[in-house]
Design a protein around this motif. Structure first.
Motif, PDB file in Angstrom:
ATOM      1  N   SER A 143       0.817  -1.219   0.000  1.00 26.27           N
ATOM      2  CA  SER A 143       0.000   0.000   0.000  1.00 26.27           C
ATOM      3  C   SER A 143       0.849   1.266   0.000  1.00 26.27           C
ATOM      4  O   SER A 143       0.419   2.308  -0.487  1.00 26.27           O
ATOM      5  N   ASN A 187       1.087   3.020  -3.243  1.00 25.22           N
ATOM      6  CA  ASN A 187      -0.145   3.537  -3.842  1.00 25.22           C
ATOM      7  C   ASN A 187      -0.323   5.022  -3.517  1.00 25.22           C
ATOM      8  O   ASN A 187      -0.623   5.380  -2.378  1.00 25.22           O
ATOM      9  N   GLN A 225      -3.762   6.056  -1.870  1.00 23.93           N
ATOM     10  CA  GLN A 225      -3.908   5.753  -0.449  1.00 23.93           C
ATOM     11  C   GLN A 225      -3.098   6.735   0.399  1.00 23.93           C
ATOM     12  O   GLN A 225      -3.530   7.143   1.472  1.00 23.93           O
ATOM     13  N   HIS A 226      -1.953   7.146  -0.101  1.00 24.97           N
ATOM     14  CA  HIS A 226      -1.136   8.145   0.591  1.00 24.97           C
ATOM     15  C   HIS A 226      -1.908   9.449   0.739  1.00 24.97           C
ATOM     16  O   HIS A 226      -1.969  10.032   1.826  1.00 24.97           O
TER      17      HIS A 226
END
Length: 355
Positions: free
Chosen positions: A64, A67, A70-71
């Motif tokens: 993740s 990504n 998502q950050h």
């Protein structure tokens, strides 16, 4: 206001999840603004909701941190919560929540390290420890030593704090004596906990003509292998696997001896629970075990993986009830003096809020 965020994406229930639940609940009940990110399908998330602790379920994988969406989402959320301190649980949590916390302007970015495994001296780890993390909170001296064991310059030693897990130090009534000498183990059925060793131990004890019952509490991915080895070594009458244990102290209290063959521990919480139940303990001489077990006084520490020496200690305790009682009392006193929950909770509060 001192807004505190806990970030724990483990799906399984273990010592780290127990710690995050207890500390977040404690601080929330004391009136501090607390918010917890937890795996949406985890036992931790379920218990947080039962305790009315503000939380959000998320699903994070080992990749993740690569990504960007998502950050961005997590950074925005942390900013909106106006977090001033974040405490993370897993290395993968550090990889995604750490940089997001830094982008969000969070002052204290803490990695709560609960496992006494040396940290790899990788480029990524050097970046996170030198450029993202502000503090490391370790659950034992053994865990602290592993932070810089592969790189002496990985992280500043004066920013690594050791605070032991706390345990409710109320006296527990002695359980009724079991029909057979009872050996108890409790933990996730996973590689780290090494319960396959206990099946070999049972076979050795059976060969020595000891009449006993070995009860291995817990659930996990090792169950099938354990069941296969139980059949192979013909110890089905001696060993039982009751599954997940809802009330660990009641379960441990059935024991004549408690055993823990883990390959490593950060802080063996279950060892403290066994000592609180006044049970002698046999475990490997690894990680933080010597900080909890007083060798030859409250239990025995043996060389890792040595079935015969482990069995020797069990056999000695099998034949010496008075020694079992003496060791149980010594372990109880050690826990009362060093791991009282109220004292440890106050230390955590001071560390998070006032440092």
């Amino acid at each position: 206001m001192h807004n505190i965020c806990f970030f724990n994406t483990a799906k399984a229930w273990g010592g780290g999840e127990k710690w995050h639940l207890e500390i977040s609940t404690y601080l929330h009940q004391k009136g501090y603004p607390v918010f917890v990110f937890a795996h949406v399908e985890s036992e931790l998330f379920k218990r947080l909701k039962l305790n009315n602790v503000p939380c959000e379920g998320i699903c994070i994988s080992n990749f993740s941190f690569l990504n960007p969406f998502q950050h961005q989402s997590l950074t925005t959320k942390l900013r909106s919560l106006k977090v001033s301190t974040i405490i993370m649980n897993l290395s993968r949590d550090v990889k995604i929540a750490g940089p997001c916390a830094k982008k969000a302007g969070i002052k204290r970015i803490i990695y709560r390290r609960g496992s006494a495994i040396p940290i790899k001296n990788s480029i990524l780890n050097r970046y996170y420890f030198r450029n993202v993390l502000t503090d490391v909170l370790a659950n034992s001296e053994a865990t602290k030593k592993t932070i810089n064991s592969n790189n002496h310059n990985l992280f500043k030693k004066d920013k690594i704090t050791v605070i032991y897990n706390g345990i409710e130090t109320t006296s527990i009534k002695k359980a009724k004596e079991q029909p057979l000498f009872t050996i108890v183990n409790l933990g996730r059925l996973e590689y780290q906990k090494n319960q396959l060793f206990l099946i070999e131990l049972a076979a050795e004890l059976k060969q020595r003509n000891l009449h006993f019952k070995l009860i291995i509490g817990g659930e996990g991915s090792l169950r099938n292998k354990l069941e296969e080895l139980i059949k192979k070594l013909n110890v089905a009458n001696q060993v039982s696997l009751p599954g997940f244990i809802e009330k660990p102290l009641e379960f441990i209290n059935k024991a004549d001896v408690f055993v823990l063959p883990s390959f490593w521990e950060g802080f063996g919480y279950v060892l403290a629970e066994a000592a609180l139940c006044k049970k002698p303990i046999v475990a490997f001489n690894i990680s933080s075990n010597p900080e909890i077990i007083l060798d030859n006084k409250s239990g025995y520490l043996t060389e890792i993986g040595d079935v015969n020496k482990f069995a020797d200690r069990i056999e000695f305790l099998y034949h010496n009830k008075n020694i079992r009682e003496q060791m149980g009392n010594a372990g109880f006193e050690h826990i009362i003096q060093n791991f009282d929950k109220k004292t440890q909770l106050q230390k955590i509060e001071d560390y998070i809020i006032h440092e």
